[in-house]
Design a protein around this motif. Structure first.
Motif, PDB file in Angstrom:
ATOM      1  N   LEU A  70       0.832  -1.199   0.000  1.00 39.29           N
ATOM      2  CA  LEU A  70       0.000   0.000   0.000  1.00 39.29           C
ATOM      3  C   LEU A  70       0.868   1.251   0.000  1.00 39.29           C
ATOM      4  O   LEU A  70       1.810   1.364   0.792  1.00 39.29           O
ATOM      5  CB  LEU A  70      -0.908  -0.001   1.235  1.00 39.29           C
ATOM      6  CG  LEU A  70      -1.725   1.270   1.481  1.00 39.29           C
ATOM      7  CD1 LEU A  70      -2.713   1.513   0.353  1.00 39.29           C
ATOM      8  CD2 LEU A  70      -2.438   1.187   2.827  1.00 39.29           C
ATOM      9  N   HIS A  71       0.534   2.192  -0.879  1.00 45.93           N
ATOM     10  CA  HIS A  71       1.173   3.505  -0.906  1.00 45.93           C
ATOM     11  C   HIS A  71       0.079   4.547  -0.663  1.00 45.93           C
ATOM     12  O   HIS A  71      -0.715   4.839  -1.560  1.00 45.93           O
ATOM     13  CB  HIS A  71       1.863   3.748  -2.244  1.00 45.93           C
ATOM     14  CG  HIS A  71       2.904   2.723  -2.586  1.00 45.93           C
ATOM     15  ND1 HIS A  71       4.158   2.704  -2.016  1.00 45.93           N
ATOM     16  CD2 HIS A  71       2.863   1.654  -3.434  1.00 45.93           C
ATOM     17  CE1 HIS A  71       4.848   1.688  -2.495  1.00 45.93           C
ATOM     18  NE2 HIS A  71       4.083   1.033  -3.361  1.00 45.93           N
ATOM     19  N   ASN A  72       0.048   5.109   0.524  1.00 42.49           N
ATOM     20  CA  ASN A  72      -0.996   6.082   0.849  1.00 42.49           C
ATOM     21  C   ASN A  72      -0.778   7.439   0.183  1.00 42.49           C
ATOM     22  O   ASN A  72      -1.746   8.143  -0.130  1.00 42.49           O
ATOM     23  CB  ASN A  72      -1.087   6.281   2.356  1.00 42.49           C
ATOM     24  CG  ASN A  72      -1.671   5.074   3.069  1.00 42.49           C
ATOM     25  OD1 ASN A  72      -0.993   4.440   3.866  1.00 42.49           O
ATOM     26  ND2 ASN A  72      -2.913   4.751   2.789  1.00 42.49           N
ATOM     27  N   PHE A  73       0.518   7.807  -0.036  1.00 45.21           N
ATOM     28  CA  PHE A  73       0.824   9.149  -0.544  1.00 45.21           C
ATOM     29  C   PHE A  73       1.821   9.061  -1.680  1.00 45.21           C
ATOM     30  O   PHE A  73       2.644   8.138  -1.743  1.00 45.21           O
ATOM     31  CB  PHE A  73       1.410  10.016   0.573  1.00 45.21           C
ATOM     32  CG  PHE A  73       0.499  10.181   1.753  1.00 45.21           C
ATOM     33  CD1 PHE A  73      -0.473  11.175   1.767  1.00 45.21           C
ATOM     34  CD2 PHE A  73       0.599   9.336   2.843  1.00 45.21           C
ATOM     35  CE1 PHE A  73      -1.319  11.327   2.859  1.00 45.21           C
ATOM     36  CE2 PHE A  73      -0.244   9.473   3.940  1.00 45.21           C
ATOM     37  CZ  PHE A  73      -1.215  10.474   3.944  1.00 45.21           C
ATOM     38  N   ARG A  79      -2.606  12.415  -1.275  1.00 42.17           N
ATOM     39  CA  ARG A  79      -3.226  11.146  -0.891  1.00 42.17           C
ATOM     40  C   ARG A  79      -3.598  10.373  -2.148  1.00 42.17           C
ATOM     41  O   ARG A  79      -4.325  10.873  -3.010  1.00 42.17           O
ATOM     42  CB  ARG A  79      -4.477  11.413  -0.052  1.00 42.17           C
ATOM     43  CG  ARG A  79      -5.104  10.161   0.553  1.00 42.17           C
ATOM     44  CD  ARG A  79      -4.480   9.830   1.869  1.00 42.17           C
ATOM     45  NE  ARG A  79      -4.833   8.497   2.311  1.00 42.17           N
ATOM     46  CZ  ARG A  79      -5.123   8.188   3.569  1.00 42.17           C
ATOM     47  NH1 ARG A  79      -5.107   9.129   4.504  1.00 42.17           N
ATOM     48  NH2 ARG A  79      -5.397   6.949   3.913  1.00 42.17           N
ATOM     49  N   ASP A  81      -3.588   6.378  -2.028  1.00 39.41           N
ATOM     50  CA  ASP A  81      -4.124   5.068  -1.627  1.00 39.41           C
ATOM     51  C   ASP A  81      -4.043   4.047  -2.760  1.00 39.41           C
ATOM     52  O   ASP A  81      -5.018   3.390  -3.123  1.00 39.41           O
ATOM     53  CB  ASP A  81      -5.565   5.209  -1.140  1.00 39.41           C
ATOM     54  CG  ASP A  81      -5.657   6.045   0.129  1.00 39.41           C
ATOM     55  OD1 ASP A  81      -4.920   5.741   1.083  1.00 39.41           O
ATOM     56  OD2 ASP A  81      -6.434   7.009   0.160  1.00 39.41           O
ATOM     57  N   ARG A 267     -10.442   6.298   2.121  1.00 39.56           N
ATOM     58  CA  ARG A 267      -9.106   6.326   2.723  1.00 39.56           C
ATOM     59  C   ARG A 267      -8.715   4.921   3.168  1.00 39.56           C
ATOM     60  O   ARG A 267      -9.312   4.370   4.090  1.00 39.56           O
ATOM     61  CB  ARG A 267      -9.082   7.268   3.923  1.00 39.56           C
ATOM     62  CG  ARG A 267      -9.589   8.688   3.640  1.00 39.56           C
ATOM     63  CD  ARG A 267      -8.861   9.339   2.495  1.00 39.56           C
ATOM     64  NE  ARG A 267      -9.211  10.748   2.338  1.00 39.56           N
ATOM     65  CZ  ARG A 267      -9.152  11.400   1.193  1.00 39.56           C
ATOM     66  NH1 ARG A 267      -8.761  10.763   0.098  1.00 39.56           N
ATOM     67  NH2 ARG A 267      -9.478  12.673   1.123  1.00 39.56           N
ATOM     68  N   VAL A 268      -7.725   4.344   2.490  1.00 37.52           N
ATOM     69  CA  VAL A 268      -7.254   3.011   2.857  1.00 37.52           C
ATOM     70  C   VAL A 268      -6.303   3.156   4.044  1.00 37.52           C
ATOM     71  O   VAL A 268      -5.217   3.740   3.920  1.00 37.52           O
ATOM     72  CB  VAL A 268      -6.558   2.324   1.674  1.00 37.52           C
ATOM     73  CG1 VAL A 268      -6.111   0.919   2.067  1.00 37.52           C
ATOM     74  CG2 VAL A 268      -7.502   2.253   0.469  1.00 37.52           C
ATOM     75  N   GLN A 269      -6.706   2.617   5.192  1.00 38.90           N
ATOM     76  CA  GLN A 269      -5.906   2.760   6.403  1.00 38.90           C
ATOM     77  C   GLN A 269      -4.719   1.803   6.433  1.00 38.90           C
ATOM     78  O   GLN A 269      -3.630   2.161   6.844  1.00 38.90           O
ATOM     79  CB  GLN A 269      -6.785   2.526   7.639  1.00 38.90           C
ATOM     80  CG  GLN A 269      -8.002   3.442   7.721  1.00 38.90           C
ATOM     81  CD  GLN A 269      -7.600   4.906   7.751  1.00 38.90           C
ATOM     82  OE1 GLN A 269      -7.541   5.577   6.712  1.00 38.90           O
ATOM     83  NE2 GLN A 269      -7.310   5.418   8.920  1.00 38.90           N
ATOM     84  N   ARG A 270      -4.986   0.560   6.018  1.00 37.15           N
ATOM     85  CA  ARG A 270      -3.897  -0.418   5.967  1.00 37.15           C
ATOM     86  C   ARG A 270      -4.395  -1.648   5.218  1.00 37.15           C
ATOM     87  O   ARG A 270      -5.593  -1.845   5.020  1.00 37.15           O
ATOM     88  CB  ARG A 270      -3.445  -0.830   7.369  1.00 37.15           C
ATOM     89  CG  ARG A 270      -4.518  -1.526   8.200  1.00 37.15           C
ATOM     90  CD  ARG A 270      -3.946  -2.106   9.484  1.00 37.15           C
ATOM     91  NE  ARG A 270      -4.983  -2.675  10.337  1.00 37.15           N
ATOM     92  CZ  ARG A 270      -4.740  -3.467  11.378  1.00 37.15           C
ATOM     93  NH1 ARG A 270      -3.506  -3.780  11.699  1.00 37.15           N
ATOM     94  NH2 ARG A 270      -5.739  -3.948  12.115  1.00 37.15           N
ATOM     95  N   SER A 283      -8.312  -4.862   2.927  1.00 37.29           N
ATOM     96  CA  SER A 283      -7.943  -3.608   3.567  1.00 37.29           C
ATOM     97  C   SER A 283      -8.958  -3.168   4.605  1.00 37.29           C
ATOM     98  O   SER A 283     -10.061  -3.718   4.716  1.00 37.29           O
ATOM     99  CB  SER A 283      -7.794  -2.507   2.512  1.00 37.29           C
ATOM    100  OG  SER A 283      -9.046  -2.237   1.885  1.00 37.29           O
ATOM    101  N   VAL A 285     -10.756   0.558   5.595  1.00 34.97           N
ATOM    102  CA  VAL A 285     -10.933   1.875   4.972  1.00 34.97           C
ATOM    103  C   VAL A 285     -11.849   2.745   5.814  1.00 34.97           C
ATOM    104  O   VAL A 285     -12.639   2.261   6.628  1.00 34.97           O
ATOM    105  CB  VAL A 285     -11.529   1.758   3.547  1.00 34.97           C
ATOM    106  CG1 VAL A 285     -10.627   0.958   2.629  1.00 34.97           C
ATOM    107  CG2 VAL A 285     -12.930   1.157   3.591  1.00 34.97           C
TER     108      VAL A 285
END
Length: 556
Positions: A70-73, A79, A81, A267-270, A283, A285
């Motif tokens: 996962l790449h959030n940024f 942002r 995700d 928003r994907v948290q993890r 995931s 979210v």
């Protein structure tokens, strides 16, 4: 061997590869023919040869040892995700989509039975990539309840082009659909979901989406604890509409991108760190005002999403049958190629008992799975629809429940070679539990079975199916008679629902084998599964079973 060699490698079975997975599986080939998939046999043979190649096995390995990231940024702090996959994943997805495993029953490309056989073959290769394919396939009947959305989305969903690019739908060659139901506080109790949906003013929606797409538009605020395949182009989710006492839980289609190319507020948290299914991204979210369209009537989210769930549960049965078949093939191939005490393992009596027992379980699972798929083909017939309503939760419970023990036994056949990560058995073993857990755990399935049995049509459909086996086998006769007698009474006993689900599936499996399998298979299954006092570990078949014939049939 020269004096400095420490050892010479011998008595090691070669890898089970470069094999036609369809041609070597008599049970699957016969089931396809009799259940309505005969036209697909040539294509299935080509697919079986392709999936059995050593290079394909290596793709499965690579996809699992290189899980998604996962790449959030992005580098500038925006942002994004984005989920990054190994190239092997994309090659596997390309093959699945090109083969129509997500679409063929809906676009006239194949029957449900033919697609089920495809799915069992793919299940012998790599299971993580099956998850987004299953959700895309199962989303179609749900989306058809929203004709305007279906007109826009289905052409891309049914496309045979795999397009992993992160773009709005209009710019894609093909689309994938995921799903997000589970929240932290609820699990299977989706009615306790707290995610909420607020209707968007038509004028505001029209400015962003245009007048047509502004209809039934909502903004979503909340979370999902399990959000499968976050890279998908859209997800079906459940959210509460209205205040307390209002419309209730509703179903929504949540796109990943908005028409102007901006990302929806998902928003994907993890990513989940899972036991198995490691090639696939799951995931957590949060939705911070994400846009979504209503699917179905307000407050009818559960019935709407059940149109999807019945098909995903079918795939859980198919997936488990496929993994069973893979585990059996690797174990039996190993036992044929490895000698102990001067004889191949596969010729030793006690090992024959174990392997033949596994072969019976695998053939029965395959027969049941394709018979269930035919129910889906013939749902216009009320009796077949009733049978599907009954056998889907029963099969999801029992066949998936048999998987982990089956995988452990197959691993034990190979000993330490099965337990290490060098071969496929460890990965296959980790894949089994997800089919029991995903889309409703065992208890949820058994409670659903009780609801199905509340309808007379389901009991009648089961009785008619069992009657087709005739009265030639005493073990089956006694078992089926006792089951149907019990079902004639109202089924309200939650405490015993697991045993009831098991009995139903075993009866149907035995009936199918008595009708269609060689006598040495059908009678061995009935004696070892239906007779009083049987059960327990694999490898406890009764005396007189022709293990040699069973094993010769199991892997041609």
């Amino acid at each position: 061997m020269n004096e400095f060699d420490t050892h010479t490698v011998f008595n090691q079975a070669p890898a089970f590869e470069n094999v036609n997975l369809f041609a070597c599986d008599a049970a699957l080939r016969e089931a396809v023919q009799r259940e309505g998939g005969a036209a697909a046999v040539p294509a299935l043979s080509v697919l079986g040869a392709r999936l059995g190649r050593a290079a394909m096995q290596d793709l499965a390995r690579q996809a699992n040892v290189n899980p998604p990231r996962l790449h959030n940024f992005d580098r500038a702090g925006r942002r994004i995700d984005e989920v990054e996959f190994h190239p092997a994943w994309h090659q596997l997805m390309t093959l699945l989509i090109e083969s129509g495993a997500h679409a063929s029953p809906w676009d006239g490309g194949a029957t449900q039975v033919a697609r089920a056989a495809q799915y069992i073959l793919f299940g012998q290769l790599e299971n993580g990539s099956q998850c987004p394919v299953t959700m895309t396939y199962a989303a179609v009947p749900a989306l058809r309840q929203a004709p305007r959305l279906a007109a826009r989305w289905l052409p891309k969903i049914l496309s045979r082009e795999y397009d992993p690019r992160s773009l709005p739908l209009e710019q894609k060659r093909g689309a994938l659909i995921g799903m997000g139901m589970t929240e932290k506080q609820g699990g299977s109790d989706v009615r306790s979901n707290t995610t909420r949906a607020v209707a968007v003013d038509a004028a505001d929606g029209a400015r962003l989406f245009g007048a047509a797409d502004a209809q039934d538009l909502y903004r979503i605020v909340g979370h999902k604890w399990f959000f499968s395949a976050p890279q998908s182009d859209a997800h079906l989710i459940l959210a509460q509409t209205g205040e307390e006492g209002g419309a209730g839980l509703s179903c929504f289609l949540l796109p990943r991108f908005l028409p102007d190319g901006s990302r929806n507020q998902i928003r994907v948290q993890r990513l989940k760190d899972k036991l198995g299914n490691r090639s696939n991204a799951s995931s957590e979210v949060e939705f911070t005002g994400a846009y979504a369209w209503l699917v179905g009537a307000p407050g009818r989210g559960v019935p709407t999403i059940l149109e999807m769930a019945s098909h995903t549960r079918l795939d859980c049965v198919l997936g488990s049958a496929g993994i069973m078949r893979a585990a059996l093939s690797h174990a039996l191939h190993h036992a044929r190629g490895r000698a102990v005490f001067g004889r191949p393992l596969a010729q030793q009596a006690l090992m024959q008992n174990v392997l033949a027992d596994l072969a019976l379980e695998s053939e029965a699972a395959t027969a049941f799975a394709l018979r269930l798929a035919r129910c889906f083909d013939e749902k216009a017939d009320p009796a077949q629809a009733a049978l599907a309503r009954l056998l889907t939760p029963a099969g999801k419970y029992w066949i998936c429940k048999r998987g982990p023990g089956f995988g452990a036994e197959a691993m034990e056949v190979m000993g330490g070679a099965g337990y290490v990560e060098d071969g496929p058995l460890a990965r296959l073993y980790r894949e089994f539990p997800v089919n029991s857990i995903w889309e409703g755990s065992g208890n949820v399935m058994c409670l659903d079975l009780l609801r199905a049995l509340g309808k007379t049509a389901a009991r009648e459909a089961l009785a008619a199916e069992l009657a087709l086996a005739g009265r030639a086998d005493g073990h089956f006769n006694a078992y089926a008679d006792a089951l149907l007698a019990d079902l004639a009474r109202p089924q309200t006993d939650e405490y015993g629902a697991r045993r009831l689900a098991e009995r139903i599936v075993l009866a149907v499996q035995a009936a199918l084998l008595l009708r269609h399998a060689p006598a040495y298979v059908a009678q061995a299954f009935a004696r070892s599964r239906l007779a009083a006092g049987v059960g327990g570990a694999y490898g406890c078949l009764p005396d007189g079973v022709d293990c040699g014939a069973i094993l010769a049939r199991a892997l041609l």
